[in-house]
Write a protein that holds these residues in place. Structure first.
Motif, PDB file in Angstrom:
ATOM      1  N   ALA A   1      -5.311   5.481  -3.428  1.00  0.00           N
ATOM      2  CA  ALA A   1      -5.187   5.396  -1.804  1.00  0.00           C
ATOM      3  C   ALA A   1      -3.922   4.865  -1.623  1.00  0.00           C
ATOM      4  O   ALA A   1      -3.822   4.223  -0.221  1.00  0.00           O
ATOM      5  CB  ALA A   1      -6.479   4.640  -1.104  1.00  0.00           C
ATOM      6  N   TRP A   2      -2.802   5.196  -2.050  1.00  0.00           N
ATOM      7  CA  TRP A   2      -1.670   4.473  -1.722  1.00  0.00           C
ATOM      8  C   TRP A   2      -0.673   5.487  -0.896  1.00  0.00           C
ATOM      9  O   TRP A   2      -1.133   6.994  -1.015  1.00  0.00           O
ATOM     10  CB  TRP A   2      -0.804   4.247  -3.173  1.00  0.00           C
ATOM     11  CG  TRP A   2      -1.285   2.942  -3.695  1.00  0.00           C
ATOM     12  CD1 TRP A   2      -1.646   1.973  -3.306  1.00  0.00           C
ATOM     13  CD2 TRP A   2      -1.006   3.064  -5.195  1.00  0.00           C
ATOM     14  NE1 TRP A   2      -2.178   0.917  -4.174  1.00  0.00           N
ATOM     15  CE2 TRP A   2      -1.649   1.732  -5.402  1.00  0.00           C
ATOM     16  CE3 TRP A   2      -0.558   3.446  -6.226  1.00  0.00           C
ATOM     17  CZ2 TRP A   2      -1.802   0.899  -6.751  1.00  0.00           C
ATOM     18  CZ3 TRP A   2      -0.603   2.993  -7.666  1.00  0.00           C
ATOM     19  CH2 TRP A   2      -1.112   1.839  -7.679  1.00  0.00           C
ATOM     20  N   ILE A   3       0.106   5.310  -0.044  1.00  0.00           N
ATOM     21  CA  ILE A   3       0.880   6.233   0.674  1.00  0.00           C
ATOM     22  C   ILE A   3       2.036   6.584  -0.041  1.00  0.00           C
ATOM     23  O   ILE A   3       2.654   5.777  -0.497  1.00  0.00           O
ATOM     24  CB  ILE A   3       1.336   5.656   2.044  1.00  0.00           C
ATOM     25  CG1 ILE A   3       0.056   5.267   3.070  1.00  0.00           C
ATOM     26  CG2 ILE A   3       2.226   6.576   2.453  1.00  0.00           C
ATOM     27  CD1 ILE A   3       0.499   4.543   4.214  1.00  0.00           C
ATOM     28  N   PRO A   4       2.065   7.845  -0.550  1.00  0.00           N
ATOM     29  CA  PRO A   4       3.311   8.272  -1.489  1.00  0.00           C
ATOM     30  C   PRO A   4       4.580   8.409  -0.385  1.00  0.00           C
ATOM     31  O   PRO A   4       4.641   9.039   0.544  1.00  0.00           O
ATOM     32  CB  PRO A   4       2.857   9.660  -2.108  1.00  0.00           C
ATOM     33  CG  PRO A   4       1.769  10.215  -0.949  1.00  0.00           C
ATOM     34  CD  PRO A   4       1.160   9.062  -0.341  1.00  0.00           C
TER      35      PRO A   4
ATOM     36  N   GLY B   1       0.818  -1.414   0.174  1.00  0.00           N
ATOM     37  CA  GLY B   1       0.122  -0.178  -0.105  1.00  0.00           C
ATOM     38  C   GLY B   1       0.577   1.243   0.045  1.00  0.00           C
ATOM     39  O   GLY B   1       0.449   2.200   0.092  1.00  0.00           O
ATOM     40  N   VAL B   2       2.216   1.237  -0.293  1.00  0.00           N
ATOM     41  CA  VAL B   2       3.077   2.405  -0.195  1.00  0.00           C
ATOM     42  C   VAL B   2       3.541   2.599  -1.602  1.00  0.00           C
ATOM     43  O   VAL B   2       4.322   1.489  -2.090  1.00  0.00           O
ATOM     44  CB  VAL B   2       4.314   2.079   0.626  1.00  0.00           C
ATOM     45  CG1 VAL B   2       4.925   3.397   0.738  1.00  0.00           C
ATOM     46  CG2 VAL B   2       3.680   2.016   2.344  1.00  0.00           C
ATOM     47  N   MET B   3       3.419   3.604  -2.076  1.00  0.00           N
ATOM     48  CA  MET B   3       3.773   3.811  -3.610  1.00  0.00           C
ATOM     49  C   MET B   3       5.216   4.617  -3.435  1.00  0.00           C
ATOM     50  O   MET B   3       5.333   5.860  -3.043  1.00  0.00           O
ATOM     51  CB  MET B   3       2.890   4.978  -4.276  1.00  0.00           C
ATOM     52  CG  MET B   3       3.204   4.894  -5.665  1.00  0.00           C
ATOM     53  SD  MET B   3       1.904   6.356  -6.237  1.00  0.00           S
ATOM     54  CE  MET B   3       2.348   6.275  -8.119  1.00  0.00           C
ATOM     55  N   LEU B   4       6.145   3.697  -3.674  1.00  0.00           N
ATOM     56  CA  LEU B   4       7.611   3.883  -3.481  1.00  0.00           C
ATOM     57  C   LEU B   4       8.297   4.386  -4.726  1.00  0.00           C
ATOM     58  O   LEU B   4       8.433   3.547  -5.693  1.00  0.00           O
ATOM     59  CB  LEU B   4       8.363   2.769  -2.660  1.00  0.00           C
ATOM     60  CG  LEU B   4       8.239   2.367  -1.401  1.00  0.00           C
ATOM     61  CD1 LEU B   4       9.044   1.142  -0.930  1.00  0.00           C
ATOM     62  CD2 LEU B   4       8.940   3.573  -0.487  1.00  0.00           C
ATOM     63  N   ALA B   5       8.703   5.519  -4.750  1.00  0.00           N
ATOM     64  CA  ALA B   5       9.697   6.116  -5.726  1.00  0.00           C
ATOM     65  C   ALA B   5      11.100   6.166  -5.169  1.00  0.00           C
ATOM     66  O   ALA B   5      11.228   6.200  -3.855  1.00  0.00           O
ATOM     67  CB  ALA B   5       9.305   7.426  -6.260  1.00  0.00           C
TER      68      ALA B   5
END
Length: 581
Positions: free
Chosen positions: A316-319, A286-290
């Motif tokens: 609804a991802w955590i950036p 659920g975390v949008m990792l760049a």
């Protein structure tokens, strides 16, 4: 201004003080969790239903009769399962809850004659209907492994709750059945059959039978739904995306040493509207990792960042951003309102000024000379110069020397070797006196005049010091390859480690350093810092960008999964397909 308009304006100003529309998902999710917890408790423990807490439980959707007690447990579990998705504003969770709440209201009226319970259910339903625009997040990427995970999780939950249900009526049991008989009763009941335990009161027997049957149905239905619904594979970097990214790197790749790692094929990408910039990411728990800075023209970064944040909101991802530069962190925080925290430092060596001379390089110099006297030699080449047999040999050796089943790395790892698209990479190999391969280092391009260390492995049976030998060889060969700067490993919390060991460091800093040293037993925090420091590099800070402090633990957990330090996959012998995070 008319009276109606004045009233409307006042209403618009006072309504957010009660509950803001954007806070509805979190409010409803919390309410569902509380409802579910009380429903499950009230359905299992008869003492709870007849205690003073029954007065409070009576205003929630649930039941008190035998059949409704079972419905209360199943409804409560569904509420608990939906609560987190509702908080994230998931559309599917909204639809499921809209269907579930009327059922709860009817159950409250028919089986409990509770107007309060029906009113609460309908009030939540009205709130969901009025604010349905707050529940627009799309479903997460999924595979059929979700069905297996749901089956195992719900089976364990059903067995545990089943044992509690069976044991919640000890005074009504005929005889004194042991735990074996109770487990058998649960297993039979989940499949809808009568078990070996008999109750003196029919109501207790009905409660147990209905509850176990409901748990079994919930497990079977959920598993079947997840197994039969169309699979949505985890997004991967397409050939067209990779070609566009390579074009951006050809023009702007010299700006960030981590730029080439955007070409990992287990990442997704969003481009700015102009196509002049891009942000690569991976979704983990659920975390949008760049990772690193955006790719491309700095002036076009805001457009790519805007697309990234829009995608995070839509799902609804955590950036979060791992390992961006100071310039990247400034752009991210300015454009998004996110916060930034120094994560560690990247070690960069200028090849033109690197030398083994001097007191500071004494240890490295002595180690390299000792290894060379043992008969080891190094070869530093572009990957394009390797034959197919050499590529295969290096791949096999790299896999054999990995040390863990899972390939580690995300923010500073390419995840492959020898691909024809990566012929401009550099490989350094160490060979013993017999010519056998004993150590490998792989470097990816950093613009046209730099390279970044991507892979460093050696045969554990070989002499120590081969990694130092290969780095010195790569730095020595760099001018002939047109390389002016080399990025070595990333050292997490380097500043804290360095300042914490200095004379006069305060108790807080010393405690923090001691904790990092302790964690280094598993994550190589201190050892990697000391290894990098041997080469007298320039330390360049890297940052993590995040939305709120409360999300940092979850971001850290997701980052450790992405880097391969935490894995939850099946063992290799049990895998028969691919799954995504």
């Amino acid at each position: 201004m008319s009276g109606d308009r004045v009233a409307a304006v006042r209403g618009a100003r006072t309504l957010p003080r009660v509950i803001r529309p954007t806070a509805v998902p979190r409010f409803v999710g919390t309410a569902c969790a509380l409802v579910g917890l009380i429903d499950v408790t009230a359905g299992i423990f008869p003492g709870f239903r007849h205690s003073r807490m029954h007065v409070m439980a009576g205003v929630f959707p649930g039941a008190a009769t035998s059949f409704a007690a079972a419905a209360s447990v199943v409804t409560g579990i569904l509420m608990l399962l939906l609560a987190h998705a509702l908080k994230r504003g998931k559309r599917r969770a909204w639809r499921a809850t809209v269907v579930l709440l009327p059922v709860s209201a009817v159950t409250a009226l028919v089986h409990r004659h509770s107007l309060g319970g029906a009113a609460i259910a309908l009030a939540l339903l009205a709130l969901l209907a009025a604010h349905r625009d707050q529940f627009t997040a799309k479903a997460d990427p999924r595979t059929r492994w979700r069905a297996l995970a749901a089956f195992l999780g719900l089976s364990a939950l059903s067995l545990g709750l089943g044992l509690v249900v069976v044991s919640a009526h000890p005074a009504l049991m005929v005889g004194d059945p042991g735990w074996g008989a109770r487990l058998q009763e649960v297993l039979y009941g989940l499949f809808g059959f009568q078990g070996p335990i008999t109750y003196a009161v029919d109501e207790a027997s009905d409660v147990v039978a209905y509850t176990l049957g409901g748990l079994g149905f919930l497990t079977a239905f959920t598993t079947a739904y997840l197994a039969l619904r169309p699979a949505k594979p985890v997004a991967e970097l397409t050939a067209d995306d990779e070609a566009r990214l390579r074009g951006l790197l050809a023009r702007h790749g010299a700006r960030d040493s981590l730029g080439h790692f955007a070409l990992r094929r287990d990442k997704s990408v969003v481009f700015s509207a102009s196509g002049k910039a891009a942000v690569c990411y991976r979704v983990v728990s659920g975390v949008m990792l760049a990772s690193g800075d955006p790719i491309g023209d700095v002036e076009a970064w805001p457009g790519a960042i805007e697309r990234f944040m829009a995608e995070a909101r839509a799902n609804a991802w955590i950036p979060a951003v791992m390992g961006c530069s100071e310039t990247g962190g400034e752009v991210w925080t300015r454009e998004t309102g996110l916060d930034a925290l120094e994560l560690g430092d990247e070690a960069i060596v200028e090849t033109g000024s690197f030398t083994l001379s001097g007191r500071a390089m004494r240890n490295v110099r002595q180690m390299v000379k000792r290894i060379e006297r043992a008969g080891y030699e190094c070869r530093v080449r572009r990957v394009a110069e390797l034959s197919d047999d050499e590529r295969a040999l290096i791949r096999r050796a790299s896999d054999a020397w990995r040390g863990t089943e899972t390939e580690r790395g995300f923010s500073m790892a390419l995840g492959r070797f020898g691909d024809r698209a990566d012929d401009d990479c550099v490989v350094a190999t160490a060979h013993d006196a017999a010519g056998e391969l004993r150590a490998i280092q792989h470097y990816v391009p950093w613009g046209t005049d730099g390279m970044s260390l991507e892979l460093m492995r050696r045969d554990r049976a070989a002499d120590p010091g081969l990694n130092e030998l290969l780095i010195v060889a790569a730095l020595g060969q760099a001018p002939e390859l047109g390389v002016k700067r080399v990025s070595l490993n990333f050292a997490m919390f380097r500043a804290a480690l360095a300042r914490g060991e200095r004379l006069g460091a305060g108790p807080v800093l010393r405690t923090w350093r001691a904790l990092l040293v302790f964690l280094s037993r598993w994550f190589q925090i201190e050892s990697l810092y000391k290894f990098n420091a041997k080469f007298q590099p320039e330390w360049v800070p890297r940052f993590v960008v995040f939305r709120s402090t409360g999300e940092l633990p979850r971001i850290g957990f997701a980052a450790m999964q992405a880097e391969g330090f935490l894995t939850f996959a099946l063992p290799s012998w049990a895998r028969f397909g691919r799954s995504g995070v």
